[in-house]
Write a protein that holds these residues in place. Structure first.
Motif, short mmCIF file in Angstrom:
data_model
loop_
_atom_site.label_atom_id
_atom_site.label_comp_id
_atom_site.label_asym_id
_atom_site.label_seq_id
_atom_site.Cartn_x
_atom_site.Cartn_y
_atom_site.Cartn_z
N ASP A 263 0.64 -1.19 0.15
CA ASP A 263 0.03 -0.18 0.16
C ASP A 263 0.85 1.19 -0.05
O ASP A 263 2.14 1.22 0.61
CB ASP A 263 -0.96 0.02 1.38
N ALA A 264 0.17 2.31 -0.56
CA ALA A 264 1.15 3.50 -0.77
C ALA A 264 0.06 4.81 -0.83
O ALA A 264 -0.77 4.76 -1.42
CB ALA A 264 2.05 3.83 -1.95
N THR A 265 0.67 5.71 0.27
CA THR A 265 -0.03 7.03 0.26
C THR A 265 0.62 8.12 0.11
O THR A 265 1.79 8.32 0.62
CB THR A 265 -0.82 7.00 1.67
N ARG A 266 0.24 9.02 -0.91
CA ARG A 266 1.33 10.18 -1.23
C ARG A 266 0.48 11.53 -1.16
O ARG A 266 -0.94 11.58 -1.13
CB ARG A 266 1.75 10.24 -2.66
N LYS A 267 1.14 12.33 -0.50
CA LYS A 267 0.50 13.74 -0.22
C LYS A 267 1.47 14.97 -0.38
O LYS A 267 2.64 14.70 -0.15
CB LYS A 267 0.04 13.87 1.31
#
Length: 377
Positions: A263-267
């Motif tokens: 899983d990957a979350t970018r901001k």
């Protein structure tokens, strides 16, 4: 009774005015093109090539199914449409590209302003706007079609599967003709296309071809392409990353760690929005599982925590190198310009983003969290 007759007569009269199926497109009258390529030929003209299924049987055999052979046809012209006109003269049926899946573009053409060569696709209401474009390294894109045909594979299926599998592992991002159009016409968001090469008798995905506006300006290869895909916020189903964490062990294999990103979350966070010195942080949180760790000994929280820190530091170092590379070639793959324009419109509309982007400060902030270490400690 009179009412029923009147209704019946009215319906019969209405039927006489019906035009019928005026826009039918029968398969027996057309030749569906599922794969095509665009190149610049030796004379500087534009060359289009298609894969074409040609009947190889008698009339009697055709009625029972017949047999077909796939061949590659090409034609050149001053424009893409003129080349298409020439191509029509080579086939015994009307060419229909409405179901096209893949469009290969030679590197020589990709380095030119691309939009004029794709204009023909955007003007035809039956154009395959969902077709996936890809850039072919060196040489001509037609050579990829010829190689696959020689191997007697289904060209469109092979290329589609090749691109789809690489996209599923976040090695590349898959665009289509419709999605890249807005990026070619604006300066606040660029795009990347799959970068293919001929490797002996196989087709290999080298990485991503990066565009600045309408031109291909550079490429990122191998794991850098995967990392850029993650930084761009286009994580798909998974991603595989191999890291060299140390140089201290005698057996070289023990210096490496392989992670599978689950899983990957970018901001994107703007630290300083002043147009004179914009400062941006790209926060990327990666949940991962250990695919391979030859050194072993991941049997404590302390060891896993240390591994998280080491992997995060390693990826941040790689990310800084990738970001420096894309800024050097003025390719805003990360979409920072569009984000800035959206949140700070009054400031953004006065900026020439192409001039500002190479000098802004972009800080990667990648944090790895290993949540699975495998079935053994």
């Amino acid at each position: 009774m009179r009412i029923k007759k009147a209704v019946l007569i009215s319906l019969m009269c209405a039927c006489l005015t019906l035009a019928g199926c005026w826009d039918q497109n029968l398969l027996k009258d057309i030749s569906l093109v599922l794969t095509a390529s665009l190149d610049v030929d030796h004379d500087g003209k534009n060359k289009i090539a298609i894969t074409y299924r040609k009947v190889q049987s008698s009339q009697a055999e055709q009625e029972t199914g017949g047999s077909f052979i796939t061949t590659v046809l090409s034609a050149s012209g001053h424009t893409i449409r003129e080349a298409r006109f020439q191509l029509d003269k080579l086939v015994d049926q009307r060419i229909d590209t409405s179901k096209q899946r893949v469009l290969l573009i030679g590197e020589k053409m990709a380095e030119k302003p691309l939009f004029p060569y794709l204009d023909v696709f955007y003007r035809d209401p039956k154009s395959p706007l969902l077709a996936h474009p890809a850039v072919v390294k060196d040489g001509e894109a037609i050579e990829v079609l010829k190689l696959i045909v020689r191997q007697k594979l289904i060209v469109s299926k092979y290329l589609t599967n090749l691109l789809t599998s690489a996209n599923a592992e976040s090695n590349i991002s898959m665009e289509n003709l419709q999605s890249i159009r807005s990026s070619m016409l604006t300066a606040d968001k660029d795009f990347a296309l799959p970068y293919l090469s001929i490797n002996g008798q196989t087709i290999k995905i080298e990485g991503s071809a990066l565009f600045s506006g309408q031109r291909k300006v550079t490429e990122v290869l191998g794991q850098d392409s995967t990392l850029l895909t993650l930084l761009s916020g286009q994580f798909n189903k998974s991603a595989n990353i191999n890291l060299k964490l140390w140089d201290k062990y005698k057996m070289d294999i023990e210096n490496y760690l392989s992670l599978g990103i689950t899983d990957a979350t970018r901001k994107i966070v703007f630290i300083d929005t002043d147009p004179q010195h914009i400062k941006v942080k790209i926060r990327l949180k990666l949940n991962a599982r250990v695919l391979e760790y030859p050194k072993d000994k991941l049997n404590s929280y302390t060891a896993i925590d240390q591994m998280n820190k080491q992997a995060s530091a390693n990826l941040n170092s790689q990310a800084r190198s990738v970001i420096s590379h894309i800024q050097e070639h003025n390719s805003d793959i990360l979409g920072i310009g569009r984000k800035y324009q959206t949140h700070y419109y009054e400031r953004g509309k006065r900026l020439n983003w192409r001039e500002v982007y190479p000098s802004i400060e972009i800080i990667p902030d990648i944090k790895v969290n290993i949540s699975q270490i495998g079935i053994v400690n």
